[in-house]
Design a protein around this motif. Structure first.
Motif, PDB file in Angstrom:
ATOM      1  N   MET A   1     -17.510  -4.733 -30.712  1.00  0.00           N
ATOM      2  CA  MET A   1     -17.447  -5.745 -31.753  1.00  0.00           C
ATOM      3  C   MET A   1     -18.195  -7.003 -31.303  1.00  0.00           C
ATOM      4  SD  MET A   1     -14.012  -7.386 -33.341  1.00  0.00           S
ATOM      5  CE  MET A   1     -14.024  -9.004 -34.059  1.00  0.00           C
ATOM      6  N   ARG A   2     -18.997  -7.548 -32.224  1.00  0.00           N
ATOM      7  CA  ARG A   2     -19.731  -8.778 -31.901  1.00  0.00           C
ATOM      8  C   ARG A   2     -18.967  -9.972 -32.423  1.00  0.00           C
ATOM      9  NH1 ARG A   2     -25.837  -9.501 -33.378  1.00  0.00           N
ATOM     10  NH2 ARG A   2     -25.172 -11.562 -32.774  1.00  0.00           N
ATOM     11  N   VAL A   3     -18.794 -10.985 -31.596  1.00  0.00           N
ATOM     12  CA  VAL A   3     -18.177 -12.214 -32.078  1.00  0.00           C
ATOM     13  C   VAL A   3     -19.135 -13.364 -31.814  1.00  0.00           C
ATOM     14  CG1 VAL A   3     -15.810 -11.435 -31.764  1.00  0.00           C
ATOM     15  CG2 VAL A   3     -16.976 -12.595 -29.896  1.00  0.00           C
ATOM     16  N   GLY A   4     -18.967 -14.425 -32.590  1.00  0.00           N
ATOM     17  CA  GLY A   4     -19.863 -15.565 -32.416  1.00  0.00           C
ATOM     18  C   GLY A   4     -19.181 -16.847 -32.817  1.00  0.00           C
TER      19      GLY A   4
ATOM     20  N   ASP B   1     -30.111 -14.419 -34.704  1.00  0.00           N
ATOM     21  CA  ASP B   1     -28.948 -15.236 -34.375  1.00  0.00           C
ATOM     22  C   ASP B   1     -27.821 -14.878 -35.348  1.00  0.00           C
ATOM     23  OD1 ASP B   1     -27.330 -17.145 -33.272  1.00  0.00           O
ATOM     24  OD2 ASP B   1     -28.494 -18.874 -33.965  1.00  0.00           O
ATOM     25  N   ASP B   2     -26.606 -15.364 -35.035  1.00  0.00           N
ATOM     26  CA  ASP B   2     -25.500 -15.176 -35.975  1.00  0.00           C
ATOM     27  C   ASP B   2     -25.795 -15.908 -37.279  1.00  0.00           C
ATOM     28  OD1 ASP B   2     -24.241 -13.967 -33.846  1.00  0.00           O
ATOM     29  OD2 ASP B   2     -23.178 -15.788 -33.249  1.00  0.00           O
ATOM     30  N   VAL B   3     -25.217 -15.443 -38.345  1.00  0.00           N
ATOM     31  CA  VAL B   3     -25.378 -16.097 -39.647  1.00  0.00           C
ATOM     32  C   VAL B   3     -24.027 -16.184 -40.336  1.00  0.00           C
ATOM     33  CG1 VAL B   3     -26.477 -16.003 -41.915  1.00  0.00           C
ATOM     34  CG2 VAL B   3     -27.709 -15.141 -39.931  1.00  0.00           C
TER      35      VAL B   3
ATOM     36  N   HIS C   1     -22.629 -18.115 -27.657  1.00  0.00           N
ATOM     37  CA  HIS C   1     -22.226 -16.886 -28.337  1.00  0.00           C
ATOM     38  C   HIS C   1     -20.995 -16.311 -27.669  1.00  0.00           C
ATOM     39  CE1 HIS C   1     -25.981 -16.706 -30.581  1.00  0.00           C
ATOM     40  NE2 HIS C   1     -26.565 -17.133 -29.471  1.00  0.00           N
ATOM     41  N   GLY C   2     -20.486 -15.255 -28.223  1.00  0.00           N
ATOM     42  CA  GLY C   2     -19.420 -14.499 -27.575  1.00  0.00           C
ATOM     43  C   GLY C   2     -18.045 -15.078 -27.794  1.00  0.00           C
ATOM     44  N   LEU C   3     -17.128 -14.557 -26.998  1.00  0.00           N
ATOM     45  CA  LEU C   3     -15.712 -14.872 -27.186  1.00  0.00           C
ATOM     46  C   LEU C   3     -15.406 -16.356 -27.001  1.00  0.00           C
ATOM     47  CD1 LEU C   3     -13.463 -13.051 -28.023  1.00  0.00           C
ATOM     48  CD2 LEU C   3     -12.851 -12.714 -25.620  1.00  0.00           C
ATOM     49  N   ASP C   4     -16.040 -17.002 -26.002  1.00  0.00           N
ATOM     50  CA  ASP C   4     -15.788 -18.427 -25.770  1.00  0.00           C
ATOM     51  C   ASP C   4     -16.156 -19.252 -27.004  1.00  0.00           C
ATOM     52  OD1 ASP C   4     -14.905 -17.809 -23.294  1.00  0.00           O
ATOM     53  OD2 ASP C   4     -16.746 -18.409 -22.230  1.00  0.00           O
TER      54      ASP C   4
END
Lengths: 350, 108
Positions: free
Chosen positions: A1-4, A195-197, A28-31
């Protein structure tokens, strides 16, 4: 799973007002996702407490200064007042919100700028941007998004903004949910997004000659009022009375389904109606959106009566399109209006 | 929304056929009430005239279907009525006039 770290929020603030935001935490990521989650909650809380975009982002800024990882997060915050047809907004280092009017016109809301959140420089700390105000005419869309939507490698940001405006103009008469999906599909580069959107579109409740937008609590007792408002719009359009009855009935059937099957008759859930008139083809297109997945929908419910409703919808509308997605179900019907002669339309003050 | 049931007087010396006109609006919010009212009347032969309704949707048609399946019921929808097209899409039998509906319920 990708998180952002990209987010959006939609916060109802009263019968006519809704707060909306989009934002982006650096990294990016969990942080980044954990920081984002906190900012989002504080933003929604500040929106409920204040209702003024500059004050909301002011609270978020002060909170961000004490939150590791939140420095240089960006956010745009807007409060839509559908009664007044206005939008109040502020942006903290974030790409401009975009207004798309129902005729396809686009306008970036480029006022109310302040530096990114959580910046500690003296200039940033003292920069308290005022809330900027603009009009949001009936039928128009307010679009908030994150930079991933417009940024492309090897391209200037201005080129990205120009591309978004051009693409968005072509989505002006799509229902809000469909406009987001279309923008995501059409703005992607050859290799998708780098990038995330995050993207959110709000269309205020209201009626003009070209459009009718309504928000209906999911209860059968609310249907008559919604039908009455739709009928009022069709009268302004000078639709043929027989056609108007058919449009009201087919919309009423779709609305009843959205309330019962899409919303479990829960009046805290809202069913959206977005209708547009097309003078060239003498048709109206009505989209009814619910937030459900029709979980209890089954062959049994079909035989119990929904089949009859579908027969009416398909028999009365010239075109029926159903989209079931993650965020709910959207049914779009197209009906002929059989408008009276232009002279009659003029006499109606059109 | 509300509907009103108006029972018409029988013609003198006529058969015992109840004629009831529905006025107002019927949708999912009040269809159960319509079913209750019509089921009471449908003990004998019943003519239901829909011609004067303002709004009548699938919830109402479902009621007509249920009531018709359990008794001698004939439905009337005048040609100029707003529900005429919807009624014809429903594949339920109906008559243009009260007289025609009444005649259909008389013993052959």
């Amino acid at each position: 799973m990708r998180v952002g770290g990209d987010w959006y929020t939609v916060t109802p603030l009263g019968p006519d007002r809704v707060g909306v935001s989009a934002g982006d935490v650096a990294g990016h990521g969990l942080d980044a996702a954990a920081v984002m989650s906190q900012l989002r909650s504080v933003l929604a809380g500040a929106a409920l407490a204040s209702g003024d975009p500059a004050a909301i982002l002011g609270v978020l800024d002060r909170y961000a200064r004490g939150l590791p990882g939140a420095a240089f997060a960006t956010a745009a915050c807007a409060v839509v007042n559908s009664g007044a047809g206005t939008v109040a907004y502020t942006s903290a280092g974030h790409p401009y919100p975009l207004v798309i009017t129902s005729d396809g016109g686009t306008r970036y809301l480029d006022g109310g700028r302040r530096p990114p959140l959580g910046a500690r420089s003296a200039a940033a700390v003292t920069a308290a941007a005022a809330t900027e105000r603009d009009t949001l005419p009936p039928g128009s869309l307010l679009l908030l998004y994150t930079d991933g939507l417009v940024e492309r490698r090897g391209e200037s940001l201005d080129a990205g903004f120009a591309r978004l405006a051009a693409v968005a103009g072509g989505c002006a008469r799509l229902p809000a949910g469909a406009a987001c999906a279309a923008l995501l599909a059409r703005m992607a580069g050859p290799d998708g997004y780098g990038d995330d959107v995050a993207i959110v579109a709000v269309r205020p409740v209201g009626t003009s000659a070209a459009s009718h937008v309504d928000a209906v609590p999911a209860a059968f007792t609310e249907m008559a009022g919604a039908r009455g408002r739709l009928r009022g719009w069709l009268e302004v359009l000078a639709a043929d009375p027989v056609q108007a009855d058919e449009i009201v009935l087919s919309t009423g059937e779709v609305l009843a389904n959205a309330i019962e099957h899409g919303s479990d008759c829960d009046p805290d859930r809202i069913v959206g109606i977005e209708a547009f008139a097309d003078q060239d083809t003498d048709t109206v297109t009505v989209t009814v959106s619910d937030s459900g997945r029709w979980a209890k929908d089954s062959a049994a419910s079909l035989s119990a009566g929904r089949g009859r409703g579908l027969t009416l919808i398909h028999g009365l509308a010239s075109n029926v399109r159903t989209v079931r997605g993650t965020f709910g179900t959207r049914v779009t019907i197209t009906c002929r209006t059989g408008q009276r002669a232009p002279a009659a339309r003029k006499a109606m003050g059109k | 929304v509300s509907f009103e049931l108006v029972t018409l007087p029988s013609p003198p010396g006529g058969q015992a056929i109840t004629v009831v006109q529905i006025r107002g609006d019927v949708d999912a919010s009040n269809a159960a009430g319509l079913h209750e009212a019509l089921a009471e009347l449908a003990g004998g032969a019943l003519v239901v005239d829909l011609s004067g309704v303002g709004y009548f949707d699938s919830a109402g048609f479902a009621v007509l279907d249920r009531v018709s399946s359990r008794g001698r019921v004939a439905v009337v929808v005048a040609p100029a009525s707003v529900v005429r097209k919807a009624m014809s899409l429903m594949n339920l039998p109906f008559y243009d006039t009260i007289d025609a509906a009444r005649a259909s319920l008389l013993p052959a």
